[in-house]
Every structure is written in structure tokens, then in C-alpha cells.
Design a protein around this motif. Sequence first.
Motif, short mmCIF file in Angstrom:
data_model
loop_
_atom_site.label_atom_id
_atom_site.label_comp_id
_atom_site.label_asym_id
_atom_site.label_seq_id
_atom_site.Cartn_x
_atom_site.Cartn_y
_atom_site.Cartn_z
N TYR A 31 -87.75 30.09 43.76
CA TYR A 31 -86.65 31.03 43.93
C TYR A 31 -86.97 32.10 44.99
N GLU A 32 -85.95 32.41 45.81
CA GLU A 32 -86.04 33.42 46.86
C GLU A 32 -87.25 33.19 47.77
N SER A 33 -87.51 31.94 48.12
CA SER A 33 -88.62 31.59 49.01
C SER A 33 -88.13 30.62 50.07
N VAL A 34 -88.73 30.69 51.24
CA VAL A 34 -88.46 29.75 52.32
C VAL A 34 -89.73 28.99 52.62
N MET A 35 -89.69 27.67 52.50
CA MET A 35 -90.84 26.82 52.82
C MET A 35 -90.58 26.13 54.16
N ASN A 36 -91.53 26.24 55.08
CA ASN A 36 -91.35 25.71 56.43
C ASN A 36 -92.24 24.52 56.74
N ASP A 37 -93.55 24.68 56.58
CA ASP A 37 -94.49 23.69 57.10
C ASP A 37 -95.41 23.17 56.00
#
Length: 348
Positions: A266-272
Motif C-alpha cells: 500500500y502507498e508504494s511504488v515499485m520500479n526495478d
Amino acid sequence: MTIPQRGGGGGNFTLALDLMDSQCKICMMTCVRMAPGGQVGVAAGVSMLGEPVSYATQDGGKTWHPSAMTAKGFSGAFSGHDIELVMGSNGSNAKRAEDNVLTWAYVVEYNSDLPSAKPCTHAPISSQCSGYATSSDMGAHWTTTDWEGTDGADTDAMYGAFPSPRVHYISGGLVQAESEPGSQWKATVMKTTDGGASFRAVFNVTAPEADPGKGVGGMGDIECWDEETCLAVSSCYDDNCGDRYGSFVHRTLDGGKTWKTSGLFYESVMNDVQLVGESEVMIGGGGVGLFDKAVVWHSSDRGQTWTNASLSHAGQIMSLDVLADGSDGYATAVFAPGQSSTVYRMQR
């Protein structure tokens, strides 16, 4: 930053600041990849108006040399999120088995074809192309390949996995369309089994325009242990995502035929996503706010359980690169409000 390991092996590691400046005047370095041994690598990001498409190092990052190929003005801009090594047919040392040459793959959106400098278009759907560019001369020259996933405006390739010379996975999708009508979020993975000659979709989730939270957001990175076993992430980071405001982890064990989705972060952005050895996984990203801290998630069991730790740097981790034995690595953090980027080197 220190992340405790679980499940045996490795010990703790920290990321210590190790700033390296490029000569690029109008660009933002968003991805870096090092070959086994940690001495040879390529970095790239946003390039336009005659700037080099990439930079290469052969001394562990002490010096960086620009690509011989440049973006031809705004119409020839190159913007990429991921650089990978194409694994050799023997699966060792990320080298082409037949000639022992490193092959780099740079996942990009581009407005012109580099070898010909001709405009690239998917008219009338899109005025640009996306996919990946490959280089076998340390990024001096690149050849582009369309991922065949651009089936809508603002639908671009974002990340890739290259577990063999012929099997490649490219992830991307529609993320927050600004002006075009239609769905707000789309997550796509395209796969080729013939080295880029043809592609097919193996993951394709679109959120309806009336309910953006029904999907899994936009697709981020994908990495593969082999041709069949891969892990990918997606993120929905707008208020209209509702109870799906955050990130998801997706895993396939059969080459994309089926996927198991876990979450919600929740409320997180995963990129790599970075795979280390046979079971360790690291994911770089951060919070959804402009001034939230950069975050690295860590798993010792192929993504079944996770711990996480925040860096002191505000912004987001855009790219991670860790050696196969986990002894060394790099990360790029981007702080968008300040238009600044930082390269970290891992200390373990």
C-alpha cells in the motif's frame, strides 16, 4: 541503509553515497548496468538534442565515455528505464556463448530509428515507437527493436528481461494518460522466442476507464531466473486507484502462461527488480509522495516474504544492479522536484 537478510546467507548490506557526474547537458541518468566483475558497464536515461544515447565505463565507474550515437533533436529523443545484459545460450557470465561478446539491451521509447535516423511512428495510434535497442560494442552503436506492444497512445515499453539470446520479456503499459480518452492504467508483458522477430502478449491487464482501481496499475520491471521463471512488479499510484493504491508483485513459473499476483504494498511504488543468485530478490522504488524516501524491498525466498528499508535520499530508486554473488552493486535514485539524480554503490 542496512537491510537484514533472512533465510540464510549473505549478511547485511548498506548503500553508501558515491556520486558520479556525467557530461550530459540535457539528460537524466535513470539506469545503469554492470557486467559480471563490476568493471564494465553502461548507463543511460533521457537523451535529446544531440546528446549521447548512453555512457560506458570499463574501470568500475571511475570514468564514463559517451556513445558514438546521439539523439537527433527533440524528434529523435530517446528515453529509457532499463539496461540489461542478454544472457548467453550457456547461461553463464551474461555473454553470448558463440563469440564471447557482451550484448546490452536498452529498453526505450524513441522518436526516430537510430541506425537510419528516420522518424519512428505507429500512426495513427502513436507518433513514436518503443521497445529496446541492442549493442555489442559497449554502447557505441545501437540497433532498435519494436516490442509490438504499442497498441494505444502513451503505451510504452518500460523494462525487460533477457534470459537467453532468443527469449526476451518486455514489460510496459499505459500509465496515467494525460490527454487521450480511454483506460487510465494498463499493464503489459510482451514475449519473443525468436530474438525479437515476433512478439506475443503473455500478461495484459487493463483497468476500465470508469474504475481505474480494477486493474493492477502500470507495469514496472520484470526479471527472470531462466526462460520460464520470472518476477514482475506493477504500481497504481493515483488517488483513483482506490483500495489498489500501491504496488503488486507478479510471478510466473511457466513462461508467462499463468501468473500469480501478490500484494498489496500500500502507498508504494515499485520500479526495478534485481535477482541475486537463485533465491534472493531486491526491488527498488519508494513512496507515492514527492518527498517520500527511496525504498529497497528484499526477499530471500524468491518473493514469498519481504523486508524493506528506506534510504536517506528523498525520491525513488529507478534502477538496481547487483552482482550475482551479492558482493557489489549500484543503484540510481531520482528526485524529480529537484531534477537531480544520484548513483549509489552498495557496500556489503
